[in-house]
Design an enzyme around this catalytic site. Structure first.
Site, PDB file in Angstrom:
ATOM      1  N   LYS A 104       0.816  -1.222   0.000  1.00 23.52           N
ATOM      2  CA  LYS A 104       0.000   0.000   0.000  1.00 23.52           C
ATOM      3  C   LYS A 104       0.851   1.275   0.000  1.00 23.52           C
ATOM      4  CE  LYS A 104      -3.845   2.190   2.274  1.00 23.52           C
ATOM      5  NZ  LYS A 104      -5.230   1.968   2.619  1.00 23.52           N
ATOM      6  N   MET A 160     -20.067 -36.665 -12.909  1.00 19.84           N
ATOM      7  CA  MET A 160     -18.854 -37.388 -13.299  1.00 19.84           C
ATOM      8  C   MET A 160     -18.334 -38.258 -12.161  1.00 19.84           C
ATOM      9  SD  MET A 160     -16.948 -38.135 -15.709  1.00 19.84           S
ATOM     10  CE  MET A 160     -16.564 -37.065 -17.085  1.00 19.84           C
TER      11      MET A 160
HETATM   12  C1  LIG Z   1     -13.360 -27.370  -7.365  1.00 17.12           C
HETATM   13  C2  LIG Z   1     -13.570 -28.814  -7.656  1.00 17.12           C
HETATM   14  N1  LIG Z   1     -13.981 -29.646  -6.677  1.00 17.12           N
HETATM   15  C3  LIG Z   1     -14.173 -30.959  -6.930  1.00 17.12           C
HETATM   16  C4  LIG Z   1     -13.941 -31.466  -8.180  1.00 17.12           C
HETATM   17  C5  LIG Z   1     -14.146 -32.953  -8.450  1.00 17.12           C
HETATM   18  N2  LIG Z   1     -15.177 -33.147  -9.473  1.00 17.12           N
HETATM   19  C6  LIG Z   1     -14.909 -33.381 -10.767  1.00 17.12           C
HETATM   20  S1  LIG Z   1     -16.249 -33.537 -11.710  1.00 17.12           S
HETATM   21  C7  LIG Z   1     -17.266 -33.348 -10.397  1.00 17.12           C
HETATM   22  C8  LIG Z   1     -18.761 -33.411 -10.550  1.00 17.12           C
HETATM   23  C9  LIG Z   1     -19.315 -32.228 -11.227  1.00 17.12           C
HETATM   24  O1  LIG Z   1     -20.700 -32.242 -11.078  1.00 17.12           O
HETATM   25  P1  LIG Z   1     -21.642 -31.282 -11.890  1.00 17.12           P
HETATM   26  O2  LIG Z   1     -21.100 -29.914 -11.895  1.00 17.12           O
HETATM   27  O3  LIG Z   1     -23.035 -31.441 -11.429  1.00 17.12           O
HETATM   28  O4  LIG Z   1     -21.450 -31.787 -13.384  1.00 17.12           O
HETATM   29  P2  LIG Z   1     -21.823 -33.168 -14.096  1.00 17.12           P
HETATM   30  O5  LIG Z   1     -20.629 -34.056 -13.986  1.00 17.12           O
HETATM   31  O6  LIG Z   1     -23.036 -33.720 -13.437  1.00 17.12           O
HETATM   32  O7  LIG Z   1     -22.065 -32.734 -15.519  1.00 17.12           O
HETATM   33  C10 LIG Z   1     -16.534 -33.162  -9.218  1.00 17.12           C
HETATM   34  C11 LIG Z   1     -17.112 -33.010  -7.876  1.00 17.12           C
HETATM   35  C12 LIG Z   1     -13.480 -30.565  -9.161  1.00 17.12           C
HETATM   36  N3  LIG Z   1     -13.204 -30.947 -10.402  1.00 17.12           N
HETATM   37  N4  LIG Z   1     -13.332 -29.255  -8.890  1.00 17.12           N
END
Ligand SMILES: Cc1ncc(C[n+]2csc(CCOP(=O)(O)OP(=O)(O)O)c2C)c(N)n1
Length: 563
Positions: free
Chosen positions: A161, A477
């Site tokens: 700052k 996923m």
């Molecule tokens: C910040 C973060 N936390 C956890 C994960 C682990 N992760 C990968 S895919 C996923 C599921 C994503 O779910 P959603 O957004 O509903 O998408 P979908 O796979 O159902 O299309 C998670 C929890 C990640 N990639 N990023």
């Protein structure tokens, strides 16, 4: 001209050609915010610093320019770390300006002090703490030079700052050079000769293109090479758009969720030309069995990427565009003498037969809307011209598989880090750069909740960003992995408790739509895309649909699970 540190900083941004700054204020950057209205930039006020950094990253991916993010010290700075790591893993040029406590307090556990330079050292291309106002201008100049040159990446500058308040003579350093940093852009002539010879000799050549093709602006040169020599092309997630997705030589993405044709082609090729790609484990599968019959040529501007994951026969440290231009020069004279169309006819037919036998596919029918069909409809309605951002998960893979990207810089997705919450703010960054283009964030119901607060940023800036939620009520996923590899034990992946996304959109002043039946899909998407407001389109899809093909982790690319 005598200026304060804050004024010098903003003068430097002006000189660097910055148009937009994505940020969030706080005590340590008050002097900068105080001066901001006197400068000709647009400032986009995010609602969370993670939103600001992803938006700067999305702006950079969509334009090819450096994205700029300005945040305060302490929690403001740490909130950007995920976004910085996201940009770092995908080699995206961003400059992050963080406020810091006054120099006299550094190291004293002062209010809102964190060692952000220490925290971000492993996930920035370089970072600086400015301790002397006389170094400020040159540091900013270096930061932009480093961010955009060689292998691009995030560069952080921490700004105490008191340095922002001090006064000194402003001198803009015209030249910048760093003794230990000299990226090699031009390929070695001898190596080009070698590659040209290998290509002429190869019977089953394959181009494997990565993000380097996009960041170096090499799409035209890549098309020239593939078309004139009849070489099939596959790409990484980061390389999508580097080669037109509707070309007959295009095989689709390779790797864990790549196409059957691309994975079989890699397995069979006798020459793999890896251009601006880094042999990530999501691409190679079991690395010892990756392209077992091939000679590898690997082009990368970053020498440390070469020989990292696979043994490369012809390493080439160069900018992808410079490499392709040099290769073209060396091959042009032989184009007439060799009939590559005849020479590669059998091979091209073979890969096209694989594509026909096992195209990207999903089971249609049933009571639910299929998420793949939603992506196909988005492609159809947008005529393949939209900028598509994604979140992470199944939504990301379906977007990559079913939207045929024709042009570079039109697919914004967190590849290396796989950051949920990336897509929406990145889409905001892209929409700021291109207010008149259709920008769609393809999202999961889980990911969208990670940075949904940025809806206020979109509404406040009149950005017509569209969010299409492929709402499967699961962390899809992860649920897919649990189904396939963990005995269907859906531990903590059910997202049944969720907000009413339509009402949520409306609460922010955006438009909300819900689609539950396939017959309404096209008309509602069209209506939503035509509204001038930001919009959420909540599409209720098959809860247990999976992404295929899938190469289980650690298996070779030929061990694909098909639908
Ligand atoms: C910040 C973060 N936390 C956890 C994960 C682990 N992760 C990968 S895919 C996923 C599921 C994503 O779910 P959603 O957004 O509903 O998408 P979908 O796979 O159902 O299309 C998670 C929890 C990640 N990639 N990023």
């Amino acid at each position: 001209m005598e200026l304060t540190g804050a004024q010098i900083l903003l003068e430097c941004l002006k000189k660097e050609g910055v148009d937009v700054v994505f940020g969030f204020p706080g005590g340590a950057v008050l002097d900068i915010y105080h001066e901001l209205p006197n400068f000709p930039f647009k400032h986009v006020l995010a609602r969370h610093e993670q939103g600001a950094i992803h938006a700067a990253d999305g702006y950079a991916r969509a334009t090819g320019d450096v994205g700029v993010c300005l945040v305060t010290s302490g929690p403001g700075a740490t909130n950007t770390v995920t976004g910085i790591a996201t940009a770092y893993m995908d080699s995206i040029p961003v400059v992050i300006l963080t406020g810091q406590v006054p120099t006299a307090l550094i190291g004293n556990d002062a209010f809102q002090e964190v060692d952000i330079v220490g925290i971000t050292r492993p996930c920035t291309k370089h970072n600086y703490l400015v301790k002397d106002i006389n170094n400020l201008a040159y540091t900013i100049r270096q930061a932009f030079y480093l961010a955009r040159s060689g292998r691009p990446g995030p560069v952080l500058v921490d700004l105490p700052k008191d340095i922002m308040q001090q006064i000194t003579e402003f001198k803009w350093p015209e030249d910048v050079s760093l003794r230990s940093y000299n990226p090699n852009l031009n390929p070695h002539y001898g190596q080009i000769k070698k590659v040209s010879k290998l290509i002429r000799k190869a019977e089953r050549p394959l181009i494997y293109a990565g993000g380097g093709v996009i960041s170096s602006g090499a799409q035209e040169d890549l098309i020239w090479l593939a078309k004139n020599l009849d070489i099939p092309v596959t790409a990484t997630l980061m390389g999508l758009g580097g080669f037109p997705g509707d070309d007959p030589l295009w095989l689709g993405m390779l790797g864990m969720h790549g196409t059957y044709a691309a994975n079989m082609a890699v397995n069979t090729a006798d020459l793999v030309l890896a251009i601006g790609a880094r042999f990530d484990d999501r691409v190679t599968g079991k690395v010892s069995e990756f392209a077992p019959n091939a000679t590898f040529v690997h082009v990368d501007v970053d020498p440390t990427s070469i020989q990292k994951n696979v043994h490369v026969h012809v390493p080439i440290v160069a900018d992808c565009k410079s490499f392709l231009m040099a290769l073209r020069e060396s091959l042009e004279p032989v184009i007439g003498a060799t009939d590559f169309e005849v020479a590669h006819a059998g091979w091209v037919k073979q890969v096209q037969d694989w594509s026909t036998a096992h195209p990207l596919h999903y089971n249609k029918g049933g009571e639910y809307i299929k998420p793949q069909h939603v992506v196909e409809k988005i492609y159809e309605i947008s005529k393949g011209e939209a900028i598509i951002a994604t979140e992470v998960g199944q939504n990301q893979m379906w977007a990559a598989q079913f939207y045929k990207f024709k042009k570079p810089k039109s697919f914004l997705s967190s590849g290396g880090l796989g950051t949920m919450g990336y897509g929406f703010p990145a889409a905001i960054g892209a929409q700021i750069a291109y207010p008149d283009r259709l920008v769609v964030n393809i999202a999961g119901d889980g990911s969208i909740q990670m940075n949904i607060q940025e809806m206020m940023t979109a509404v406040a800036n009149n950005l017509p960003v569209k969010i299409v939620i492929l709402n499967n009520r699961y962390l899809g996923m992860v649920r897919q992995w649990q189904e396939l590899f963990y005995d269907r034990n859906y531990s903590e992946t059910c997202m049944d408790a969720q907000p009413d996304f339509v009402k949520l959109a409306e609460a922010y002043g955006a438009a909300g739509f819900r689609i539950t039946e396939e017959k309404d899909l096209e008309s509602t998407l069209k209506e939503a895309f035509a509204t001038p407001k930001p919009a959420i389109i909540d599409v209720i899809v098959d809860p247990e649909e999976n992404v295929y093909p899938m190469v289980p982790a650690g298996c070779s690319l030929t061990e694909m699970l098909l639908v």
